[in-house]
Enzyme design. Structure first.
Site, PDB file in Angstrom:
ATOM      1  N   GLU A 324       0.808  -1.225   0.000  1.00 30.35           N
ATOM      2  CA  GLU A 324       0.000   0.000   0.000  1.00 30.35           C
ATOM      3  C   GLU A 324       0.839   1.272   0.000  1.00 30.35           C
ATOM      4  O   GLU A 324       0.609   2.172   0.786  1.00 30.35           O
ATOM      5  CB  GLU A 324      -0.926   0.005   1.222  1.00 30.35           C
ATOM      6  CG  GLU A 324      -1.885  -1.169   1.236  1.00 30.35           C
ATOM      7  CD  GLU A 324      -2.741  -1.228   2.498  1.00 30.35           C
ATOM      8  OE1 GLU A 324      -3.917  -1.555   2.368  1.00 30.35           O
ATOM      9  OE2 GLU A 324      -2.234  -0.968   3.603  1.00 30.35           O
TER      10      GLU A 324
HETATM   11  C1  ACM Z   1      -1.895  -5.433   4.242  1.00 29.04           C
HETATM   12  O1  ACM Z   1      -2.957  -5.876   4.712  1.00 29.04           O
HETATM   13  N1  ACM Z   1      -1.813  -4.161   3.886  1.00 29.04           N
HETATM   14  C2  ACM Z   1      -0.740  -6.265   4.072  1.00 29.04           C
END
Ligand code: ACM
Length: 682
Positions: A324
């Site tokens: 992310e």
């Molecule tokens: C995640 O759940 N961002 C690895």
């Protein structure tokens, strides 16, 4: 994986027993093993336990196994109330005629793929446990404890021969002490829970936007300024590693970079891509702050820090997160954009890939294998990294095919409050898939991930357990073991046993209810909360309540547990009644509804006295209405008549009016009601 062993697969579901040479089908209901062993041969007869029981490790001994076996002896004593005379388990020659004899060939190593197999036999002469490694012996000791049962006369183990070994090498739990701080005791009690169900990897997610949770002696401002004082000291980390290691559990760290790094920048803003002052993030979500991958000083910093941390964690694997990453700050920076142009990077993914290759060098210098979330899978990356799949199965299958080792967490996000069955039937390698052996070998296993936005140390165990016991079975047992009903039959018993090692999933439920009632009798409230579940997936963030790090996590929704057992059983009984119209099912349903009806008055009165309970009042009203209306529908089903139209209409109206998740909780018995309505209006 171990497909060559499939031939001698038997599970407790289809155990055969030999009595005077006759092979018979044995009902599974007398064994409560979780995970299901590879091979179980149950024989006729019982080995009765009495205070004369002595346990001995014969031949080779390790202090950790002696300690483990002593712990098992205490748990056995605690469960049975038997006063064993033995204070500790050792190999002392003076210990004659032991009833439990343990032996192993060599000391286990804390590495992926270490031998954890064992053989356990219970006969009239006693209990014999043999293993290749002391870790295998520990796995067998847990099976031994799970075999203990009782009749009216006392406790016993059935005569049995068990040959067991794991299906996957990597059977993990990830703990996130960042979003909400999880103290040392939480980690330790969960390590004990893991050992009880034969898990072998603890993944510590140690840095986030909301906290940097480990002491760094090299860069102390990281934990001093990024943690509110809530972090693991290096001594505590050493203790966790030793504690886990003594149970055959590897511990490896995650430092999530280059995103998810706000808390780092509080003390070290020079690492960021956007100059400024940073504060610990208190909100939940994906945030903009990101490391500057173009500055050599970033790598000098990470080299020093990761070298420090690599020295602290002896495990071969080291997780760098990589998930992310928001590229806004990279796009806003003239210097970073120039760097990308100079290097012909088409996009920010290539910039992250460059960052990852630099980190990889640092880790390789420290003899570590790099693990990262599936975003790190970029064409530039060499095959010696491990892909941790969370966004979907596709990455898992593609990466394993391309020659990467992989671990699966997609489908094991236990923070999302999905059913145990959902997680249980989620396979790293599904039983209907045939993979080339080399690809199957790359699929190391998986990890349950306990993200901590919506949990605190108080209720976190109830999100981990008992569901993670079913996930542990998924990782340990053969992938042909898939009977959901049998899993549910066993998990309630395993859940109680998990309390023996100090887990709080059952105990804190009542504590939280007591707080909600202000010390008044919890039973009326419990009656309702037993059939409530928190809303699933990420819905809790989207229902008009803004949660932060400092919100209260003490409301009904926080006490309510995933996979509410009472509701599941109620819903199952309705299906069963529709299918078979059994009298005992009908009676049990009516009895349940009567209980709800009888308790409703008190429940509603309690709610009216307690402001903190107001938000769930509609659920209580709903429960009462259901308890009054449903008997008429059930009666119709049972006697194969049509229900009167008025009742049906009323129930339909009730279903329509009450789908709102009051207090972010769902009344789970509505599902049973829907089933009933569908039966009449398909
Ligand atoms: C995640 O759940 N961002 C690895």
């Amino acid at each position: 994986m171990k497909n060559h062993l499939k031939s001698y697969l038997t599970s407790v579901l289809f155990v055969t027993i030999l009595i005077s040479g006759v092979v018979m089908a044995q009902s599974p209901s007398d064994l409560n093993l979780m995970p299901v062993p590879r091979e179980v041969k149950l024989q006729d007869g019982k080995f009765k336990l009495d205070p004369s029981l002595k346990m001995k490790i014969e031949g080779k001994i390790t202090p950790r196994l002696a300690k483990y076996a002593t712990g098992v002896l205490r748990r056995l004593s605690g469960r049975t109330g038997l006063f064993f005379l033995q204070d500790n388990v050792s190999g002392a020659d003076s210990l004659v005629n032991p009833v439990v004899r343990i032996s192993f060939e060599r000391e286990g190593e804390l590495k992926v793929g270490e031998d954890e197999s064992y053989k356990l036999t219970v006969t009239e002469t006693g209990i014999k446990l043999t293993a290749v490694t002391d870790f295998g012996a520990m796995r067998g000791l847990e099976t031994l404890l799970q075999l203990v049962t009782n009749d009216n006369e006392g406790f016993y183990l059935p005569f049995v021969t068990i040959n067991d070994l794991p299906f996957y090498k990597w059977r993990g739990l990830m703990i996130d002490p960042c979003r909400h701080w999880m103290p040392l005791e939480m980690v330790l009690r969960n390590i004990d829970g893991m050992a009880a169900v034969k898990m072998n990897v603890l993944h510590l997610h140690l840095s986030e936007d909301q906290g940097f949770r480990i002491e760094s002696k090299v860069f102390p401002r990281l934990h001093e300024m990024g943690s509110d004082g809530n972090y693991f000291t290096q001594e505590q980390i050493k203790h966790i590693i030793a504690y886990a290691g003594d149970r055959g559990i590897r511990v490896y760290p995650e430092f999530d970079v280059p995103g998810h790094t706000t808390a780092w920048f509080v003390g070290h803003p020079e690492l960021s891509s956007k100059p400024g002052q940073y504060k610990i993030e208190r909100n939940w979500g994906i945030f903009g702050p990101v490391m500057d991958p173009t500055k050599e000083s970033t790598y000098e910093f990470l080299d020093k820090l990761f070298t420090e941390m690599a020295g602290l964690f002896p495990d071969e694997y080291f997780h760098i997160g990589g998930d992310e990453v928001k590229s806004d700050h990279w796009k806003e920076s003239i210097e970073i954009q120039e760097f990308m142009k100079k290097n012909n990077y088409k996009d920010e993914h290539q910039l992250q890939a460059y960052f990852n290759t630099r980190i990889l060098k640092i880790l390789e210098k420290n003899n570590k294998k790099m693990v990262g979330w599936d975003e790190i899978l970029q064409p530039e990356m060499p095959k010696n990294i491990v892909i941790h799949s969370w966004r979907g199965k596709k990455a898992l299958l593609q990466a394993s095919k391309d020659g990467y080792q992989v671990i699966l967490s997609n489908g094991y996000y236990i923070d999302l409050i999905q059913s145990t069955a959902f997680h249980y039937l989620n396979h790293p390698i599904s039983p209907d898939t045939v993979l080339p052996q080399s690809q199957a070998d790359n699929i190391l296993g998986g990890e349950a991930t306990m993200w901590a936005e919506l949990v605190t140390n108080e209720n976190v165990d109830s999100r981990i357990w008992p569901r993670t016991a079913a996930i542990a079975e998924r990782f340990w047992s053969h992938n042909s073991v898939n009977n959901v009903q049998d899993m549910y039959r066993r998990i309630g018993k395993i859940s109680l046993q998990l309390e023996e090692v100090g887990l709080l999933h059952e105990k804190n439920y009542l504590m939280m209810l007591r707080r909600l009632t202000g010390g008044e009798d919890v039973n009326p409230l419990k009656m309702l909360v037993d059939v409530l579940e928190p809303v699933k997936e990420y819905k809790r963030h989207r229902l008009g309540v803004k949660y932060t790090q400092y919100s209260p996590y003490t409301r009904v929704v926080d006490a309510a547990r995933p996979d509410a057992e009472t509701a599941r059983k109620f819903n199952e009984m309705i299906e069963s009644l529709i299918k078979s119209r059994g009298k005992s099912t009908y009676d049990a349903l009516i009895q349940q509804l009567n209980t709800w009806q009888a308790g409703s008055k008190e429940l509603l009165a309690l709610i009216d006295r307690k402001p903190i309970l107001k938000e769930i009042r509609p659920h209580a009203g709903n429960l009462e209405a259901i308890s009054k209306l449903t008997p008429k529908l059930l009666e119709a089903v049972y006697s194969a008549n049509k229900p009167d139209a008025t009742t049906l209409t009323e129930v339909q109206a009730l279903l329509k009016a009450h789908t709102t998740p009051y207090g972010q909780a769902e009344l789970m018995i509505l599902k049973g009601l829907e089933t009933l309505v569908k039966h009449y209006n398909p």
